[in-house]
Design a protein around this motif. Structure first.
Motif, short mmCIF file in Angstrom:
data_model
loop_
_atom_site.label_atom_id
_atom_site.label_comp_id
_atom_site.label_asym_id
_atom_site.label_seq_id
_atom_site.Cartn_x
_atom_site.Cartn_y
_atom_site.Cartn_z
N HIS A 117 47.80 31.58 47.78
CA HIS A 117 48.90 32.44 48.11
C HIS A 117 48.59 33.92 49.00
CE1 HIS A 117 52.17 30.32 45.98
NE2 HIS A 117 50.87 29.95 45.11
N GLU A 118 49.14 34.05 50.21
CA GLU A 118 48.89 35.36 50.74
C GLU A 118 49.98 36.09 51.20
OE1 GLU A 118 45.82 35.22 53.99
OE2 GLU A 118 44.56 33.86 52.57
N ARG A 119 49.79 37.39 51.20
CA ARG A 119 51.15 38.13 51.25
C ARG A 119 50.93 39.30 52.55
NH1 ARG A 119 55.37 38.99 48.61
NH2 ARG A 119 54.73 38.00 47.12
N CYS A 120 51.73 39.40 53.37
CA CYS A 120 51.78 40.24 54.45
C CYS A 120 53.16 40.86 54.72
CB CYS A 120 51.20 39.91 55.87
SG CYS A 120 52.28 38.57 56.60
N THR A 126 50.37 39.77 60.21
CA THR A 126 49.55 38.66 60.15
C THR A 126 50.18 37.93 61.49
OG1 THR A 126 48.84 38.43 57.90
CG2 THR A 126 48.72 36.57 59.41
N ILE A 127 49.13 37.65 62.40
CA ILE A 127 49.69 36.80 63.71
C ILE A 127 49.07 35.50 63.59
CG2 ILE A 127 48.34 38.21 65.17
CD1 ILE A 127 50.27 37.56 67.47
N VAL A 128 49.52 34.33 63.70
CA VAL A 128 49.12 33.25 63.77
C VAL A 128 49.32 32.19 65.05
CG1 VAL A 128 49.08 32.92 61.19
CG2 VAL A 128 50.96 31.82 62.52
N ASP A 129 48.33 31.53 65.41
CA ASP A 129 48.65 30.56 66.65
C ASP A 129 47.66 29.30 66.44
OD1 ASP A 129 49.65 31.34 69.91
OD2 ASP A 129 48.39 29.58 69.57
N ASP A 130 48.29 28.07 66.98
CA ASP A 130 47.60 27.04 66.85
C ASP A 130 46.59 26.79 67.87
OD1 ASP A 130 49.59 26.71 68.61
OD2 ASP A 130 50.62 25.09 67.76
N ASN A 131 46.29 27.81 68.81
CA ASN A 131 45.25 27.56 69.82
C ASN A 131 44.15 28.53 69.17
OD1 ASN A 131 46.15 26.23 72.26
ND2 ASN A 131 47.96 27.87 72.16
N THR A 180 59.32 31.70 52.79
CA THR A 180 57.97 31.46 52.65
C THR A 180 57.44 30.25 53.32
OG1 THR A 180 58.24 32.57 50.57
CG2 THR A 180 56.10 31.23 50.82
N LEU A 181 56.27 30.62 54.07
CA LEU A 181 55.91 29.19 54.94
C LEU A 181 54.36 28.88 54.49
CD1 LEU A 181 56.51 30.76 58.29
CD2 LEU A 181 57.96 29.36 57.09
N LEU A 182 54.22 27.65 54.60
CA LEU A 182 52.93 27.00 54.38
C LEU A 182 51.83 26.96 55.93
CD1 LEU A 182 54.04 23.88 52.08
CD2 LEU A 182 53.16 26.05 51.46
N LEU A 183 51.08 27.51 55.61
CA LEU A 183 49.86 27.45 56.96
C LEU A 183 48.68 26.76 56.68
CD1 LEU A 183 50.17 31.32 57.67
CD2 LEU A 183 51.80 29.56 58.50
N GLU A 184 47.95 26.36 57.60
CA GLU A 184 46.72 25.49 57.32
C GLU A 184 46.12 25.75 58.61
OE1 GLU A 184 47.31 21.22 57.13
OE2 GLU A 184 47.35 21.08 59.45
N ASP A 185 44.81 26.17 58.36
CA ASP A 185 43.79 26.05 59.54
C ASP A 185 42.90 24.85 59.38
OD1 ASP A 185 41.87 26.80 57.56
OD2 ASP A 185 42.04 28.83 58.13
N ALA A 186 41.72 24.68 59.91
CA ALA A 186 40.71 23.48 59.90
C ALA A 186 40.27 23.27 58.43
CB ALA A 186 39.85 23.77 61.05
N ASP A 187 40.25 24.56 57.65
CA ASP A 187 39.45 24.32 56.42
C ASP A 187 40.25 24.35 55.28
OD1 ASP A 187 37.01 24.71 57.90
OD2 ASP A 187 37.33 26.78 58.00
N ARG A 188 41.63 24.86 55.38
CA ARG A 188 42.35 25.10 54.05
C ARG A 188 43.87 25.24 54.59
NH1 ARG A 188 43.18 30.83 52.64
NH2 ARG A 188 43.44 31.86 54.40
N GLY A 189 44.73 25.12 53.48
CA GLY A 189 45.99 25.54 53.57
C GLY A 189 46.44 26.34 52.61
N TRP A 190 47.41 27.23 52.71
CA TRP A 190 47.87 28.21 51.57
C TRP A 190 49.44 28.71 52.16
CZ3 TRP A 190 45.37 29.24 56.15
CH2 TRP A 190 45.72 30.29 57.30
N THR A 191 50.10 29.26 51.23
CA THR A 191 51.43 29.85 51.25
C THR A 191 51.29 31.22 51.76
OG1 THR A 191 51.65 28.33 49.35
CG2 THR A 191 53.39 29.92 49.97
N GLN A 192 52.25 31.60 52.77
CA GLN A 192 51.98 33.16 53.17
C GLN A 192 53.47 33.56 52.83
OE1 GLN A 192 49.39 34.48 55.29
NE2 GLN A 192 50.91 36.18 54.74
N HIS A 193 53.57 34.56 52.12
CA HIS A 193 54.64 35.51 51.87
C HIS A 193 54.82 36.58 52.75
CE1 HIS A 193 54.89 33.29 48.02
NE2 HIS A 193 53.70 33.03 48.02
N SER A 194 56.06 36.92 53.31
CA SER A 194 56.27 38.08 54.22
C SER A 194 57.31 38.73 53.93
CB SER A 194 55.87 37.54 55.44
OG SER A 194 57.08 36.68 55.93
#
Ligand SMILES: Cc1cc2nc3c(=O)[nH]c(=O)nc-3n(C[C@H](O)[C@H](O)[C@H](O)COP(=O)(O)OP(=O)(O)OC[C@H]3O[C@@H](n4cnc5c(N)ncnc54)[C@H](O)[C@@H]3O)c2cc1C
Length: 335
Positions: free
Chosen positions: A16-19, A45-50, A105-119
């Motif tokens: 769980h992470e928060r911003c 926090t700014i995320v992009d799939d690229n 609340t969104l579920l995010l993932e990168d190549a290594d892990r997944g987490w819940t992002q609160h904002s």
């Protein structure tokens, strides 16, 4: 602050992470939103799939020299310690809402892990994708989207010496042709399916936007033809030729190694729709996310900017992004 909800957990492995402000998409709109919101001190926090920020128009890669404006945005982003950029990261679903959350609340993932992002705020800057329509032969290796060809070249596809036909409709065809030519390909035809009458109407509007008019002139291609439709791509294991209809009765077959087709853009609204945001962006025939004058969507805490709300190029995306960033930071006057 950008921090895990459970402080004792290692941030790399927290679930769980928060911003304060979560921005989805690091194209012109997302970058402008982050830079506008940053002076407020909010944890962004700014995320992009690229793998790199820049979105479609400022896509980075080994064959790319980024324009000065893109470099300025990237450098400015790096100077703000309260902006956390997460490339190679995408939104995969909705998480469980907590009482302290003001935005979904969104579920995010990168190549290594997944987490819940609160904002507290979400800004959707998810851009647009091109529309590819089917025709006989469209699944042959060597057929791509027009923008997709551009993107592939930017990330390293070698097209030197190849003959390329670019077809479909819209200004992206000329941009793709320019990229392919610069990369050493021979663009043997740019087949625009719109008739001259429609194109003349478009051209008449251009003097209202001098920068766009200059850009259009710089992209003009002697192989460009109006009223020209793709009928079929020919080949057995790879593109060998394309058959085009010119006007009502004439056809031509052009030998080529690649066919790149695009039939306009479609706003990326899936994420917004998943969050319940209403559609209605006026510049997209009602297909974009609907926003008010402060770039608020119909869902509390969720803003949207750029081509996800309708089409207008990077200039509009930058302005809308800045408006959304200010509004999300509570700076209504600046917005
Ligand atoms: C294929 C293509 C090529 C284009 N080429 C040009 C060009 O050469 N010249 C030009 O003037 N215009 C071009 N455009 C138009 C271009 O989209 C705009 O000019 C400008 O890039 C819009 O900025 P934006 O920030 O709204 O969106 P974009 O630049 O599209 O940025 C959106 C970003 O959000 C990311 N994203 C979307 N959904 C998610 C998610 N769920 N999770 C994580 N990340 C996500 C995308 O990967 C993308 O990086 C192109 C458009 C397309 C579709």
């Amino acid at each position: 602050m950008n921090q895990p909800v459970t402080p004792s957990m290692n941030e790399q492995h927290s679930t769980h992470e928060r911003c304060d402000t979560l921005i989805i998409g690091a194209g012109p709109a997302g970058l402008a939103a982050a830079l506008a919101a940053a002076p407020s001190g909010a944890a962004i926090t700014i995320v992009d799939d690229n793998p790199q920020p820049g979105g479609q128009i400022w896509r980075d890669g080994p064959q790319v020299v980024l324009p000065a404006l893109a470099q300025q945005h990237r450098a400015a982003l790096a100077r703000h310690t309260n902006i956390r950029l997460l490339p190679g990261t995408r939104v995969v679903g909705l998480g469980d809402f907590q009482p302290s959350d003001k935005a979904p609340t969104l579920l995010l993932e990168d190549a290594d892990r997944g987490w819940t992002q609160h904002s507290h705020r979400i800004i959707l800057c998810t851009g647009a994708r091109e529309l590819l329509l089917p025709f006989p032969g469209w699944t042959l290796p060597g057929v791509t989207g027009a923008g997709a060809l551009q993107a592939l070249i930017k990330v390293g596809l070698d097209v030197r010496g190849q003959r390329i036909v670019i077809a479909g409709t819209g200004p992206l065809l000329l941009a793709a042709a320019a990229t392919a030519t610069q990369a050493g390909a021979t663009v043997v035809r740019v087949a625009e399916q719109a008739p001259w009458s429609a194109l003349a109407g478009f051209a008449m509007q251009l003097p209202r936007w001098p920068t766009k008019a200059v850009q259009a002139l710089s992209l003009l291609n002697t192989r460009w033809r109006a009223n020209s439709h793709v009928l079929e791509v020919q080949g057995t294991t790879q593109v060998q030729a394309v058959r085009l209809r010119k006007g009502p009765h004439t056809e031509e077959t052009i030998a080529c190694d690649r066919v790149a087709c695009g039939f306009g853009l479609v706003p990326n609204t899936h994420l917004g729709q998943m969050l319940g945001c209403a559609l209605g962006g006026p510049l997209s025939g009602g297909q974009g996310l609907a926003v008010d004058a402060l770039m608020r969507t119909s869902v509390p805490g969720v803003f949207a900017a750029g081509e996800a709300t309708g089409f207008g190029g990077s200039e509009r995306a930058l302005v809308q992004g800045a408006m959304a960033g200010h509004a999300a930071a509570g700076q209504v006057q600046q917005a």
